[in-house]
Design a protein around this motif. Structure first.
Motif, PDB file in Angstrom:
ATOM      1  N   ARG A 314       0.835  -1.202   0.000  1.00  0.00           N
ATOM      2  CA  ARG A 314       0.000   0.000   0.000  1.00  0.00           C
ATOM      3  C   ARG A 314       0.869   1.252   0.000  1.00  0.00           C
ATOM      4  NH1 ARG A 314      -3.064  -3.083   3.777  1.00  0.00           N
ATOM      5  NH2 ARG A 314      -2.301  -1.850   5.549  1.00  0.00           N
ATOM      6  N   ALA A 315       1.959   1.219   0.764  1.00  0.00           N
ATOM      7  CA  ALA A 315       2.853   2.375   0.804  1.00  0.00           C
ATOM      8  C   ALA A 315       3.527   2.610  -0.539  1.00  0.00           C
ATOM      9  CB  ALA A 315       3.911   2.167   1.884  1.00  0.00           C
ATOM     10  N   ARG A 317       2.385   2.464  -3.478  1.00  0.00           N
ATOM     11  CA  ARG A 317       1.560   3.177  -4.470  1.00  0.00           C
ATOM     12  C   ARG A 317       1.625   4.686  -4.297  1.00  0.00           C
ATOM     13  NH1 ARG A 317      -2.484  -0.627  -2.361  1.00  0.00           N
ATOM     14  NH2 ARG A 317      -2.242  -2.604  -3.469  1.00  0.00           N
ATOM     15  N   SER A 318       2.049   5.158  -3.141  1.00  0.00           N
ATOM     16  CA  SER A 318       2.098   6.595  -2.865  1.00  0.00           C
ATOM     17  C   SER A 318       3.538   7.076  -2.939  1.00  0.00           C
ATOM     18  CB  SER A 318       1.512   6.887  -1.487  1.00  0.00           C
ATOM     19  OG  SER A 318       2.366   6.369  -0.479  1.00  0.00           O
ATOM     20  N   ALA A 319       3.737   8.374  -2.627  1.00  0.00           N
ATOM     21  CA  ALA A 319       5.078   8.956  -2.641  1.00  0.00           C
ATOM     22  C   ALA A 319       5.489   9.437  -1.261  1.00  0.00           C
ATOM     23  CB  ALA A 319       5.138  10.108  -3.635  1.00  0.00           C
ATOM     24  N   ILE A 320       4.730   9.046  -0.222  1.00  0.00           N
ATOM     25  CA  ILE A 320       5.028   9.538   1.115  1.00  0.00           C
ATOM     26  C   ILE A 320       6.307   8.888   1.652  1.00  0.00           C
ATOM     27  CG2 ILE A 320       2.610   9.979   1.643  1.00  0.00           C
ATOM     28  CD1 ILE A 320       2.585   7.395   3.275  1.00  0.00           C
ATOM     29  N   SER A 343       6.542   0.599  -6.947  1.00  0.00           N
ATOM     30  CA  SER A 343       6.057   1.980  -6.945  1.00  0.00           C
ATOM     31  C   SER A 343       6.029   2.549  -8.358  1.00  0.00           C
ATOM     32  CB  SER A 343       6.960   2.845  -6.066  1.00  0.00           C
ATOM     33  OG  SER A 343       8.182   3.114  -6.738  1.00  0.00           O
ATOM     34  N   ARG A 345       7.661   4.887  -9.279  1.00  0.00           N
ATOM     35  CA  ARG A 345       9.014   5.369  -9.527  1.00  0.00           C
ATOM     36  C   ARG A 345       9.985   4.257  -9.914  1.00  0.00           C
ATOM     37  NH1 ARG A 345      10.265  10.460  -7.353  1.00  0.00           N
ATOM     38  NH2 ARG A 345       8.431  11.500  -6.495  1.00  0.00           N
ATOM     39  N   THR A 393      14.136   6.874  -5.955  1.00  0.00           N
ATOM     40  CA  THR A 393      14.015   6.713  -4.506  1.00  0.00           C
ATOM     41  C   THR A 393      15.393   6.786  -3.866  1.00  0.00           C
ATOM     42  OG1 THR A 393      12.112   5.248  -4.844  1.00  0.00           O
ATOM     43  CG2 THR A 393      13.150   5.202  -2.670  1.00  0.00           C
ATOM     44  N   ARG A 433      11.715  10.235  -3.713  1.00  0.00           N
ATOM     45  CA  ARG A 433      10.994   9.689  -2.573  1.00  0.00           C
ATOM     46  C   ARG A 433      12.021   9.214  -1.551  1.00  0.00           C
ATOM     47  NH1 ARG A 433       6.779   4.823  -2.376  1.00  0.00           N
ATOM     48  NH2 ARG A 433       6.000   5.183  -0.277  1.00  0.00           N
ATOM     49  N   MET A 462       4.714   6.997   7.245  1.00  0.00           N
ATOM     50  CA  MET A 462       4.297   5.602   7.402  1.00  0.00           C
ATOM     51  C   MET A 462       5.476   4.827   7.981  1.00  0.00           C
ATOM     52  SD  MET A 462       2.706   2.855   4.702  1.00  0.00           S
ATOM     53  CE  MET A 462       1.083   3.599   4.791  1.00  0.00           C
TER      54      MET A 462
END
Length: 657
Positions: A314-315, A317-320, A343, A345, A393, A433, A462
């Motif tokens: 789940r993490a 899929r985001s850029a946090i 991801s 990226r 990343t 990221r 996260m």
């Protein structure tokens, strides 16, 4: 399997005595855990066998209790078979009595022995130790290096050509080329590991070149050198990097020094880098249960670890920003790669940087770049990690090691998405990221004022807590299978499986070094295995000589005395405790009684709980008291006092009365 793998004290005493008497004949016995060395005296027999009272004890099942006697008679070494089951062979011929010449191979069951005559009257101060003995020395050297701020190195020396390169042809030559303070350990029949204390990268390379210098009639040698903390900051990572450097060395470049610039690893994405791997017994599992990328394995059947992987997906899929927390060797870098490869990226680069391996004065330059002339040695403009990772990343491993100035600069980058090179005034926009990883308690560091709380809030959008391997034993089998496959590819091995008895030992071991320690253990087992399966004898001694029993550790004398008179019937069993196989243990015909917790007063129960916690922390730290004190968040002197009060002894892995 030998009970005397470590020879640092025993051999030194014997050899120094031999030097005083100018003896020059040595009997060397090679086995899975090291090399046993015994100086020979005229007319004095040296018995080699599986058990005492043999003079040289090697616990190998192919040998008899008293297998053979070697005697120096009239300048010749005579070997006599002592009625052994599997016989004694000299140069391939089975003998009852025969003469052994220097360099001859004597086969005692499945164990090789040879005789060496040293010229010049000088004997090496120390022999060749077992791999586990060197591991203990490495742990001590790491603590010493951190305390005094000095460097040391691990050199991995191997011969080119298996048949011509057996240790008996060159091990003593290596020992003679080293300093008295250096320590040599057996890894396999063609590889040695060497601890080089108090060296810079330049001196370590110079020593390695002296070792591999070719001599006529001897096999060609190559060496890989890993310097602490430049290349790695933990035991198992240092071993891993050293062996990788050794494998990259060859006749044209016989010495390779690993990662001299802060352990940076640039990962270029390629088609097929990340691919699911089918694992036996995992039908119906999601693809993420077995994943391999760029030589790293993420395999899990543990519900605890699967929940971490699901959150990681789940993490991804985001850029946090993501903060990965876990003990050294749990697989933080592997999980970071997993997140990157899942991801948006993934087409960009992943750049991993070990913050703990970069000199404090170079951290900002490494991360953010510098302009020409910004400081002494800055001869040209340099892009930092954040610029180089544009569109991808950045993994900041051991982020807790960042000094205060670098923490402030990193916080600004996370807030503004811009970097300023050292020596520049213009800001540069960056699109990266950030994944941070640490084995340290950042919350406690914030309370102590050694880590910025505002930076922690930015990094832990996260947080993923990676459990240690001992908490997810279901993962040991699939991980071992993945590492077995990797090791076969790296060493052209033909090992197909892990024997049930060996797998049981793997599952019963505490793994203080976690997944990386497991990987190193499997790789060495593949190298030294003689058949198509890894047997128990192929595993490191520290794994073979620990067994799980159902009796709890003894508590303090006061707690033990009262608990015997107040144990309730039918109480649940206490956790298993690790005990060395050399200790007296109950056999199958003498089952252990069910373990029950003490039921005395509150003080007694608290003493037992505290003693158990101390033992657990010491085990997890491989009995390094400094590391155990850090885990328990106790001053070292307090821990040492409690160890004395409770009578905790390492040998028994429990609390003595």
């Amino acid at each position: 399997m030998a009970t005397t793998a470590s020879l640092s004290f025993k051999t030194a005493e014997l050899v120094q005595r031999a030097r005083a008497e100018k003896r020059r004949v040595l009997l060397l016995v090679y086995h899975h855990d090291g090399v046993e060395m015994s100086p020979m005296s005229p007319g004095v027999g040296v018995v080699v066998g599986r058990e005492p009272p043999a003079d040289v004890v090697v616990r190998d099942r192919s040998m008899s209790r008293r297998h053979a006697r070697f005697t120096l008679v009239g300048g010749e070494v005579v070997v006599e078979d002592l009625g052994s089951r599997n016989g004694t062979r000299v140069a391939g011929q089975r003998v009852e009595r025969g003469v052994v010449k220097a360099g001859d191979e004597v086969l005692l069951g499945g164990v090789v022995a040879s005789v060496h005559v040293l010229s010049g009257g000088e004997l090496p101060l120390l022999g060749v130790e077992g791999s586990d003995a060197l591991r203990v020395a490495l742990q001590a050297e790491i603590a010493r290096s951190r305390f005094f701020g000095r460097k040391f190195a691990l050199a991995v020396v191997r011969s080119l050509g298996v048949q011509a390169g057996h240790l008996r042809h060159w091990a003593l030559r290596v020992r003679e080329a080293l300093r008295p303070v250096d320590r040599v350990a057996f890894y396999s029949v063609d590889t040695l590991e060497i601890l080089l204390p108090e060296v810079t990268a330049e001196l370590a390379e110079e020593l390695a070149r002296g070792i591999v210098a070719r001599r006529e009639g001897e096999p060609a040698l190559v060496a890989g050198v890993a310097v602490f903390p430049d290349a790695a900051t933990s035991i198992d990572k240092l071993i891993e990097v050293g062996h990788e450097a050794s494998r990259s060395a060859g006749p044209e470049a016989p010495v390779r020094v690993a990662s001299p610039e802060g352990a940076l690893l640039y990962v270029a994405p390629r088609a097929g880098d990340a691919r699911p791997r089918a694992q036996e017994g995992s039908q119906g599992a999601p693809p993420e249960s077995a994943w391999e990328a760029d030589g790293h394995v993420l395999a899990t059947q543990s519900p605890l670890m699967r929940s971490v992987v699901e959150v990681a997906l789940r993490a991804a899929r985001s850029a946090i920003p993501v903060l990965l927390r876990g003990e050294t060797g749990t697989g933080k870098e592997v999980l970071a790669r997993f997140i990157h490869d899942r991801s948006p990226r993934r087409a960009g680069p992943l750049i991993c940087v070990n913050c703990g391996a970069i000199p404090a004065l170079l951290i900002e330059s490494t991360l953010f770049g510098h302009e020409r002339g910004a400081f002494t040695g800055a001869s040209q403009q340099h892009k930092g990690v954040f610029e180089a990772a544009a569109g991808g990343t950045v993994l900041l491993d051991e982020v807790g090691e960042l000094p205060a100035a670098a923490q402030a600069a990193l916080l600004r980058v996370l807030e503004t998405k811009r970097v300023t090179r050292v020596g520049a005034t213009r800001e540069i926009e960056v699109d990266v990221r950030v994944i941070a990883a640490t084995h340290r308690d950042l919350d406690a560091m914030c309370d102590e004022g050694t880590f910025r709380l505002d930076l922690l809030y930015r990094l832990n959008a996260m947080t993923l807590d990676i459990p240690p391997l001992r908490a997810r034993r279901d993962d040991i089998a699939p991980l071992a299978a993945g590492f077995l496959e990797q090791a076969n590819r790296a060493h052209q091995g033909k090992v197909r499986s892990i024997a049930p008895e060996a797998l049981a030992l793997l599952k019963g071991y505490a793994w203080p070094g976690n997944v990386r320690e497991l990987r190193n253990a499997i790789e060495r087992a593949v190298v030294i295995a003689e058949g198509e399966a890894i047997l128990a004898r192929d595993l490191p001694e520290r794994i073979r000589h620990t067994v799980s029993v159902s009796s709890p550790p003894r508590a303090s004398p006061r707690a033990a005395e009262l608990s015997r008179s107040s144990e309730p019937d039918g109480a649940p069993s206490a956790p298993a405790v690790t005990r060395r196989a050399s200790e007296p243990a109950r056999g199958a015909a003498d089952p252990a009684p069910p373990a029950t917790p003490a039921a005395g007063g509150l003080k007694i129960r608290l003493e037992q709980i505290e003693a158990d916690l101390l033992i657990e922390a010491l085990r997890a730290s491989d009995w390094n008291q400094t590391e155990a004190a850090r885990r328990l968040e106790l001053p070292l002197r307090t821990l040492q006092h409690k160890i004395k009060v409770y009578g905790i002894k390492k040998l028994g892995y429990g609390v003595s009365r």
